[in-house]
Enzyme design. Structure first.
Site, PDB file in Angstrom:
ATOM      1  N   ILE A  60      31.326  30.991  39.067  1.00  0.00           N
ATOM      2  CA  ILE A  60      32.009  29.712  39.324  1.00  0.00           C
ATOM      3  C   ILE A  60      31.386  28.942  40.500  1.00  0.00           C
ATOM      4  CG2 ILE A  60      34.218  30.398  38.301  1.00  0.00           C
ATOM      5  CD1 ILE A  60      35.285  30.704  41.230  1.00  0.00           C
ATOM      6  N   PHE A  81      41.579  32.697  37.502  1.00  0.00           N
ATOM      7  CA  PHE A  81      41.801  33.954  38.230  1.00  0.00           C
ATOM      8  C   PHE A  81      40.617  34.307  39.135  1.00  0.00           C
ATOM      9  CE2 PHE A  81      44.174  34.604  34.231  1.00  0.00           C
ATOM     10  CZ  PHE A  81      45.370  35.131  34.684  1.00  0.00           C
ATOM     11  N   SER A  85      39.141  39.395  45.765  1.00  0.00           N
ATOM     12  CA  SER A  85      40.593  39.612  45.849  1.00  0.00           C
ATOM     13  C   SER A  85      41.019  40.689  46.848  1.00  0.00           C
ATOM     14  CB  SER A  85      41.121  39.986  44.463  1.00  0.00           C
ATOM     15  OG  SER A  85      40.637  41.269  44.089  1.00  0.00           O
ATOM     16  N   THR A 125      48.441  33.473  45.490  1.00  0.00           N
ATOM     17  CA  THR A 125      49.063  34.667  46.043  1.00  0.00           C
ATOM     18  C   THR A 125      50.120  34.338  47.085  1.00  0.00           C
ATOM     19  OG1 THR A 125      48.567  36.558  47.483  1.00  0.00           O
ATOM     20  CG2 THR A 125      47.057  34.735  47.607  1.00  0.00           C
ATOM     21  N   GLU A 127      50.274  35.769  49.770  1.00  0.00           N
ATOM     22  CA  GLU A 127      49.686  36.008  51.093  1.00  0.00           C
ATOM     23  C   GLU A 127      49.385  34.712  51.832  1.00  0.00           C
ATOM     24  OE1 GLU A 127      46.733  39.006  51.499  1.00  0.00           O
ATOM     25  OE2 GLU A 127      47.738  40.345  50.099  1.00  0.00           O
ATOM     26  N   LYS A 189      42.698  49.123  45.505  1.00  0.00           N
ATOM     27  CA  LYS A 189      44.020  48.619  45.893  1.00  0.00           C
ATOM     28  C   LYS A 189      44.984  49.795  46.000  1.00  0.00           C
ATOM     29  CE  LYS A 189      42.294  44.499  45.531  1.00  0.00           C
ATOM     30  NZ  LYS A 189      42.072  43.792  44.287  1.00  0.00           N
ATOM     31  N   LEU A 190      46.079  49.622  46.767  1.00  0.00           N
ATOM     32  CA  LEU A 190      46.909  50.766  47.144  1.00  0.00           C
ATOM     33  C   LEU A 190      47.286  51.693  45.975  1.00  0.00           C
ATOM     34  CD1 LEU A 190      48.584  52.116  49.523  1.00  0.00           C
ATOM     35  CD2 LEU A 190      50.546  50.987  48.481  1.00  0.00           C
ATOM     36  N   PRO A 205      44.825  57.727  52.269  1.00  0.00           N
ATOM     37  CA  PRO A 205      44.776  57.040  53.565  1.00  0.00           C
ATOM     38  C   PRO A 205      45.873  55.975  53.695  1.00  0.00           C
ATOM     39  CG  PRO A 205      43.051  56.202  52.111  1.00  0.00           C
ATOM     40  CD  PRO A 205      43.777  57.253  51.337  1.00  0.00           C
ATOM     41  N   ARG A 214      55.709  45.621  50.579  1.00  0.00           N
ATOM     42  CA  ARG A 214      55.167  44.717  49.569  1.00  0.00           C
ATOM     43  C   ARG A 214      56.201  44.578  48.459  1.00  0.00           C
ATOM     44  NH1 ARG A 214      52.536  43.867  53.331  1.00  0.00           N
ATOM     45  NH2 ARG A 214      50.267  43.764  53.571  1.00  0.00           N
ATOM     46  N   HIS A 276      47.136  43.215  59.794  1.00  0.00           N
ATOM     47  CA  HIS A 276      47.925  43.690  58.648  1.00  0.00           C
ATOM     48  C   HIS A 276      49.295  43.000  58.568  1.00  0.00           C
ATOM     49  CE1 HIS A 276      49.148  47.658  56.400  1.00  0.00           C
ATOM     50  NE2 HIS A 276      49.303  46.577  55.655  1.00  0.00           N
TER      51      HIS A 276
HETATM   52  P1  NAD Z   1      39.998  41.337  40.569  1.00  0.00           P
HETATM   53  O1  NAD Z   1      39.219  41.496  41.830  1.00  0.00           O
HETATM   54  O2  NAD Z   1      40.430  42.528  39.813  1.00  0.00           O
HETATM   55  O3  NAD Z   1      39.167  40.436  39.542  1.00  0.00           O
HETATM   56  C1  NAD Z   1      38.464  39.301  39.947  1.00  0.00           C
HETATM   57  C2  NAD Z   1      37.576  38.852  38.773  1.00  0.00           C
HETATM   58  O4  NAD Z   1      36.902  37.644  39.165  1.00  0.00           O
HETATM   59  C3  NAD Z   1      36.492  39.869  38.402  1.00  0.00           C
HETATM   60  O5  NAD Z   1      36.412  39.987  37.001  1.00  0.00           O
HETATM   61  C4  NAD Z   1      35.224  39.278  38.962  1.00  0.00           C
HETATM   62  O6  NAD Z   1      34.061  39.639  38.243  1.00  0.00           O
HETATM   63  C5  NAD Z   1      35.517  37.778  38.852  1.00  0.00           C
HETATM   64  N1  NAD Z   1      34.753  36.987  39.824  1.00  0.00           N
HETATM   65  C6  NAD Z   1      34.655  37.191  41.164  1.00  0.00           C
HETATM   66  N2  NAD Z   1      33.845  36.270  41.711  1.00  0.00           N
HETATM   67  C7  NAD Z   1      33.431  35.458  40.701  1.00  0.00           C
HETATM   68  C8  NAD Z   1      32.590  34.319  40.643  1.00  0.00           C
HETATM   69  N3  NAD Z   1      31.991  33.839  41.721  1.00  0.00           N
HETATM   70  N4  NAD Z   1      32.405  33.708  39.440  1.00  0.00           N
HETATM   71  C9  NAD Z   1      33.012  34.198  38.323  1.00  0.00           C
HETATM   72  N5  NAD Z   1      33.801  35.290  38.315  1.00  0.00           N
HETATM   73  C10 NAD Z   1      34.013  35.911  39.490  1.00  0.00           C
HETATM   74  O7  NAD Z   1      41.228  40.412  40.967  1.00  0.00           O
HETATM   75  P2  NAD Z   1      42.757  40.461  40.467  1.00  0.00           P
HETATM   76  O8  NAD Z   1      43.497  41.419  41.291  1.00  0.00           O
HETATM   77  O9  NAD Z   1      42.770  40.544  38.998  1.00  0.00           O
HETATM   78  O10 NAD Z   1      43.217  39.000  40.918  1.00  0.00           O
HETATM   79  C11 NAD Z   1      42.986  37.873  40.081  1.00  0.00           C
HETATM   80  C12 NAD Z   1      43.510  36.614  40.757  1.00  0.00           C
HETATM   81  O11 NAD Z   1      44.900  36.768  41.032  1.00  0.00           O
HETATM   82  C13 NAD Z   1      42.854  36.320  42.106  1.00  0.00           C
HETATM   83  O12 NAD Z   1      42.685  34.930  42.204  1.00  0.00           O
HETATM   84  C14 NAD Z   1      43.855  36.811  43.127  1.00  0.00           C
HETATM   85  O13 NAD Z   1      43.770  36.066  44.323  1.00  0.00           O
HETATM   86  C15 NAD Z   1      45.158  36.531  42.407  1.00  0.00           C
HETATM   87  N6  NAD Z   1      46.293  37.411  42.767  1.00  0.00           N
HETATM   88  C16 NAD Z   1      46.143  38.771  42.748  1.00  0.00           C
HETATM   89  C17 NAD Z   1      47.236  39.576  43.036  1.00  0.00           C
HETATM   90  C18 NAD Z   1      47.131  41.077  43.007  1.00  0.00           C
HETATM   91  O14 NAD Z   1      48.084  41.761  43.403  1.00  0.00           O
HETATM   92  N7  NAD Z   1      46.047  41.667  42.540  1.00  0.00           N
HETATM   93  C19 NAD Z   1      48.473  38.993  43.356  1.00  0.00           C
HETATM   94  C20 NAD Z   1      48.572  37.596  43.385  1.00  0.00           C
HETATM   95  C21 NAD Z   1      47.470  36.812  43.063  1.00  0.00           C
HETATM   96  O1  DAU Z   2      50.438  39.966  47.749  1.00  0.00           O
HETATM   97  C1  DAU Z   2      49.467  39.665  46.800  1.00  0.00           C
HETATM   98  C2  DAU Z   2      48.154  40.304  47.187  1.00  0.00           C
HETATM   99  O2  DAU Z   2      48.314  41.708  46.986  1.00  0.00           O
HETATM  100  C3  DAU Z   2      46.961  39.776  46.401  1.00  0.00           C
HETATM  101  O3  DAU Z   2      46.775  38.426  46.710  1.00  0.00           O
HETATM  102  C4  DAU Z   2      45.684  40.571  46.731  1.00  0.00           C
HETATM  103  O4  DAU Z   2      44.631  40.146  45.897  1.00  0.00           O
HETATM  104  C5  DAU Z   2      45.964  42.041  46.484  1.00  0.00           C
HETATM  105  O5  DAU Z   2      44.826  42.792  46.859  1.00  0.00           O
HETATM  106  C6  DAU Z   2      47.192  42.501  47.278  1.00  0.00           C
HETATM  107  O6  DAU Z   2      46.919  42.476  48.712  1.00  0.00           O
HETATM  108  P1  DAU Z   2      47.450  43.641  49.678  1.00  0.00           P
HETATM  109  O7  DAU Z   2      46.609  43.664  50.880  1.00  0.00           O
HETATM  110  O8  DAU Z   2      48.927  43.571  49.871  1.00  0.00           O
HETATM  111  O9  DAU Z   2      47.159  44.909  48.701  1.00  0.00           O
HETATM  112  P2  DAU Z   2      46.488  46.333  48.954  1.00  0.00           P
HETATM  113  O10 DAU Z   2      46.660  47.101  47.694  1.00  0.00           O
HETATM  114  O11 DAU Z   2      45.137  46.243  49.552  1.00  0.00           O
HETATM  115  O12 DAU Z   2      47.468  46.969  50.056  1.00  0.00           O
HETATM  116  C7  DAU Z   2      48.856  47.118  49.800  1.00  0.00           C
HETATM  117  C8  DAU Z   2      49.480  47.735  51.049  1.00  0.00           C
HETATM  118  O13 DAU Z   2      48.993  49.064  51.187  1.00  0.00           O
HETATM  119  C9  DAU Z   2      49.128  47.025  52.334  1.00  0.00           C
HETATM  120  O14 DAU Z   2      50.231  47.059  53.227  1.00  0.00           O
HETATM  121  C10 DAU Z   2      47.974  47.843  52.897  1.00  0.00           C
HETATM  122  C11 DAU Z   2      48.316  49.253  52.446  1.00  0.00           C
HETATM  123  N1  DAU Z   2      47.160  50.142  52.213  1.00  0.00           N
HETATM  124  C12 DAU Z   2      46.160  49.721  51.382  1.00  0.00           C
HETATM  125  C13 DAU Z   2      45.052  50.510  51.144  1.00  0.00           C
HETATM  126  C14 DAU Z   2      43.930  50.023  50.249  1.00  0.00           C
HETATM  127  C15 DAU Z   2      47.104  51.405  52.808  1.00  0.00           C
HETATM  128  O15 DAU Z   2      48.027  51.797  53.549  1.00  0.00           O
HETATM  129  N2  DAU Z   2      46.002  52.188  52.573  1.00  0.00           N
HETATM  130  C16 DAU Z   2      44.970  51.788  51.776  1.00  0.00           C
HETATM  131  O16 DAU Z   2      43.979  52.553  51.631  1.00  0.00           O
END
Ligand code: NAD
Ligand code: DAU
Length: 337
Positions: A60, A81, A85, A125, A127, A189-190, A205, A214, A276
């Site tokens: 993109i 999307f 992330s 998000t 966040e 992710k966690l 960890p 969360r 954090h």
């Molecule tokens: P993810 O990291 O699993 O997937 C991201 C995808 O985007 C991958 O397929 C990657 O190849 C693609 N991508 C990254 N950079 C790119 C680029 N420059 N051009 C084209 N494609 C690219 O992410 P996810 O957890 O599925 O999150 C998707 C969306 O939802 C993100 O925008 C994130 O901010 C949002 N979101 C995630 C969460 C969550 O808990 N995971 C919560 C709220 C919002």
């Molecule tokens: O709230 C939405 C967001 O949730 C999305 O926008 C992000 O893309 C997604 O990654 C997620 O962010 P967080 O930072 O909340 O998610 P994560 O899974 O990294 O961590 C969740 C919680 O767990 C956070 O308080 C940090 C903690 N954690 C995470 C990891 C990876 C740990 O304690 N140990 C770990 O190793």
């Protein structure tokens, strides 16, 4: 019939959304994805022969490639999307976060406007609102106070989408969702990290005191909400999407250990993530009152089903945990022992 351009459709939420959209609607779906470390065509396996599905590899940030996919595919809607992330990676290096999340979003908005798309749905998000104290929930009117490079870059993209609506009259909507979990989530992710480590009998960890909160939502509930917003949301609006499932990290980790039949001796308290955020909680009453959506999957049920998925799809996460992921793991967690 609508044709959706789904950016980031090979990632965790994007691939779940693509499957749901093909099952629940008659839309055609074109995935546009750069296949970064987080993108994986295996997440879309089995869809190759569906005549309503196509995959285009592209970045993109690359305006010419984006323009080309719009011209070749003529999508009517964009569901955006694609993003970097993971908060921890943004602490190590924010460059790709600014490039993809901010610049890439503007590239897409420009191409979408030039090609006259009917609707642009930006997936964001909770966040962007920063961190909560022990009470209260984020509403769509909460101030934007992002604390990590990741959330700051997402906030930048949200504001560019807002500007596209106000300045250019683009039919654009922003959704802000809480923490997702479910199948195909990258094991950085966690929840998937703790499941994979527990299954391999490796230390789990936990950052800081493990009491950060969360608001967990199953990815299926999130994707259903996105289909509802795509169909009925109001242009220029923001919609919060939450799971009504606040849990402390330690509660989640203990539950995973119980599912894996492992003892708490696997828990390792490690140096906290810098900056954090303490607590997230989402008020999704706009989604409920305006669009009739509410989450339907109980956290403990969704977590048990997700655990089973990781047990049954061990090949998938063992493959994505090899190679470059190992270097990341060693660099990040090696410094927090
Ligand atoms: P993810 O990291 O699993 O997937 C991201 C995808 O985007 C991958 O397929 C990657 O190849 C693609 N991508 C990254 N950079 C790119 C680029 N420059 N051009 C084209 N494609 C690219 O992410 P996810 O957890 O599925 O999150 C998707 C969306 O939802 C993100 O925008 C994130 O901010 C949002 N979101 C995630 C969460 C969550 O808990 N995971 C919560 C709220 C919002
Ligand atoms: O709230 C939405 C967001 O949730 C999305 O926008 C992000 O893309 C997604 O990654 C997620 O962010 P967080 O930072 O909340 O998610 P994560 O899974 O990294 O961590 C969740 C919680 O767990 C956070 O308080 C940090 C903690 N954690 C995470 C990891 C990876 C740990 O304690 N140990 C770990 O190793």
């Amino acid at each position: 019939m609508s044709k959706l351009l789904v950016t980031g459709g090979a990632g965790f939420i994007g691939s779940n959304f693509v499957r749901l959209a093909l099952t629940r609607t008659r839309h055609e779906v074109v995935v546009f994805d750069a296949l970064t470390y987080a993108g994986n065509l295996e997440n879309l396996a089995g869809l190759e022969n569906d005549p309503r599905y196509a995959f285009v590899k592209g970045d993109i940030r690359d305006a010419a490639a984006v323009r080309a996919v719009f011209e070749a595919q003529r999508p009517t809607h964009v569901v955006h999307f694609a993003a970097e992330s993971h908060v921890d990676r943004s602490v190590m290096d924010a460059t790709a976060f600014v490039q993809t999340n901010v610049v890439g979003t503007q590239v897409l908005l420009d191409a979408g406007r030039a090609c006259g798309v009917e609707r642009f749905l930006h997936v964001s998000t909770d966040e962007v609102y920063g961190s909560l104290g022990p009470t209260g929930r984020f509403t769509e009117d909460s101030p934007l106070m992002p604390n990590s490079p990741y959330s700051a870059s997402k906030t930048g993209s949200d504001l560019l989408v807002r500007a596209a609506f106000h300045t250019h009259g683009m039919n654009a909507i922003v959704t802000r969702c809480s923490n997702n979990y479910g199948p195909y989530q990258f094991p950085e992710k966690l929840i998937p990290l703790m499941i994979a480590n527990a299954l391999e009998n490796k230390p789990l960890p936990v950052y800081g005191d493990g009491k950060n909160v969360r608001d967990w939502i199953h990815v299926q509930d999130h994707c259903e909400a996105l289909l509802v917003v795509l169909a009925g949301g109001r242009a220029g609006e923001v919609y919060n999407i939450g799971g009504d499932s606040e849990r402390e990290n330690l509660q989640v980790v203990r539950r995973i250990l119980a599912l894996a039949n492992r003892g708490e001796d696997l828990i390792r308290y490690v140096t906290d993530r810098p900056g954090h955020d303490r607590r997230y909680a989402i008020d999704s009453s706009r989604m409920r009152d305006e669009l009739g959506w509410r989450p339907s999957i109980r956290f403990e049920d969704g977590l048990a089903a997700t655990f089973r998925w990781y047990v049954e799809n061990r090949d998938w996460w063992e493959r994505v945990r090899s190679g470059a992921y190992r270097d990341y793991y060693e660099r990040w967690y090696g410094a927090r022992r």
